[in-house]
Design a protein around this motif. Structure first.
Motif, PDB file in Angstrom:
ATOM      1  N   VAL A 182     -12.312  -9.061  -7.308  1.00  0.00           N
ATOM      2  CA  VAL A 182     -11.087  -9.197  -8.098  1.00  0.00           C
ATOM      3  C   VAL A 182     -11.405  -9.468  -9.565  1.00  0.00           C
ATOM      4  N   HIS A 183     -12.391 -10.335  -9.834  1.00  0.00           N
ATOM      5  CA  HIS A 183     -12.680 -10.665 -11.229  1.00  0.00           C
ATOM      6  C   HIS A 183     -13.222  -9.455 -11.996  1.00  0.00           C
ATOM      7  N   VAL A 184     -13.931  -8.571 -11.321  1.00  0.00           N
ATOM      8  CA  VAL A 184     -14.429  -7.353 -11.965  1.00  0.00           C
ATOM      9  C   VAL A 184     -13.269  -6.411 -12.250  1.00  0.00           C
ATOM     10  N   LEU A 185     -12.349  -6.278 -11.306  1.00  0.00           N
ATOM     11  CA  LEU A 185     -11.175  -5.436 -11.511  1.00  0.00           C
ATOM     12  C   LEU A 185     -10.316  -5.965 -12.654  1.00  0.00           C
ATOM     13  N   ALA A 186     -10.162  -7.281 -12.737  1.00  0.00           N
ATOM     14  CA  ALA A 186      -9.386  -7.875 -13.818  1.00  0.00           C
ATOM     15  C   ALA A 186     -10.020  -7.595 -15.173  1.00  0.00           C
ATOM     16  N   ILE A 215      -6.477  -6.631  -2.142  1.00  0.00           N
ATOM     17  CA  ILE A 215      -6.030  -6.986  -3.492  1.00  0.00           C
ATOM     18  C   ILE A 215      -4.609  -6.488  -3.705  1.00  0.00           C
ATOM     19  N   GLY A 216      -3.777  -7.368  -4.213  1.00  0.00           N
ATOM     20  CA  GLY A 216      -2.418  -7.015  -4.585  1.00  0.00           C
ATOM     21  C   GLY A 216      -2.144  -7.525  -5.982  1.00  0.00           C
ATOM     22  N   CYS A 217      -1.034  -7.114  -6.566  1.00  0.00           N
ATOM     23  CA  CYS A 217      -0.683  -7.616  -7.897  1.00  0.00           C
ATOM     24  C   CYS A 217       0.832  -7.698  -8.030  1.00  0.00           C
ATOM     25  N   ARG A 220      -3.783   2.978 -12.349  1.00  0.00           N
ATOM     26  CA  ARG A 220      -5.103   2.775 -12.964  1.00  0.00           C
ATOM     27  C   ARG A 220      -5.924   1.747 -12.178  1.00  0.00           C
ATOM     28  N   LEU A 221      -5.280   0.661 -11.738  1.00  0.00           N
ATOM     29  CA  LEU A 221      -5.980  -0.344 -10.928  1.00  0.00           C
ATOM     30  C   LEU A 221      -6.518   0.270  -9.640  1.00  0.00           C
ATOM     31  N   ARG A 222      -5.686   1.047  -8.971  1.00  0.00           N
ATOM     32  CA  ARG A 222      -6.119   1.682  -7.725  1.00  0.00           C
ATOM     33  C   ARG A 222      -7.273   2.647  -7.966  1.00  0.00           C
TER      34      ARG A 222
END
Length: 143
Positions: free
Chosen positions: A132-136, A97-99, A114-116
């Motif tokens: 990814v959808h849960v992290l979002a 996962i990247g952003c 915070r994401l990490r």
């Protein structure tokens, strides 16, 4: 004129002490909390946030395919004394996962941290990578 530490604050018409060198909005105290409206009906904290977000002037585009994605962003170096290779807006959250983030660099790094942390805690707790959808969803909820 500056006040000495021993001199009492001079009261204003509203009874609040006068703070030397402060702007009107700061002097009145309407910018200290996000939920306090000024007499003109303005939320200064919201205006400050919008101004900070618009100040970067960067354009970013992300396109998602079935099994790939593409990220494009302008690269602006804020100062000529900064090494251009050190300026990035693309961050790695996990191995998969990247952003891409725009805005103030400190705010971007705080969100990436915070994401990490969210992704790491999920993997530690459940034993597999965070979808990814849960992290979002987790990052969009306020703590």
């Amino acid at each position: 004129p500056l006040l000495s530490p021993s001199a009492p604050a001079q009261p204003r018409v509203g009874g609040a002490p006068r703070v030397p060198g402060s702007a009107m909005s700061r002097d009145s105290g309407y910018d200290r909390h996000i939920t306090i409206f000024s007499p003109q009906g303005r939320l200064y904290q919201v205006e400050y946030a919008i101004k900070a977000a618009d100040s970067t002037g960067l354009t970013a585009v992300a396109v998602r395919g079935k099994d790939s994605c593409a990220l494009v962003i302008q690269k602006k170096v804020p100062d000529r004394l900064i090494d251009p290779d050190s300026v990035t807006y693309v961050y790695q959250i996990t191995e998969k996962i990247g952003c891409l983030m725009t805005g103030l660099t400190a705010d971007c790094r705080a969100q990436v941290t915070r994401l990490r942390q969210e992704a790491h805690e999920f993997k530690f707790k459940f034993g597999y990578d965070m979808p990814v959808h849960v992290l979002a969803k987790r990052i969009t909820t306020c703590r």
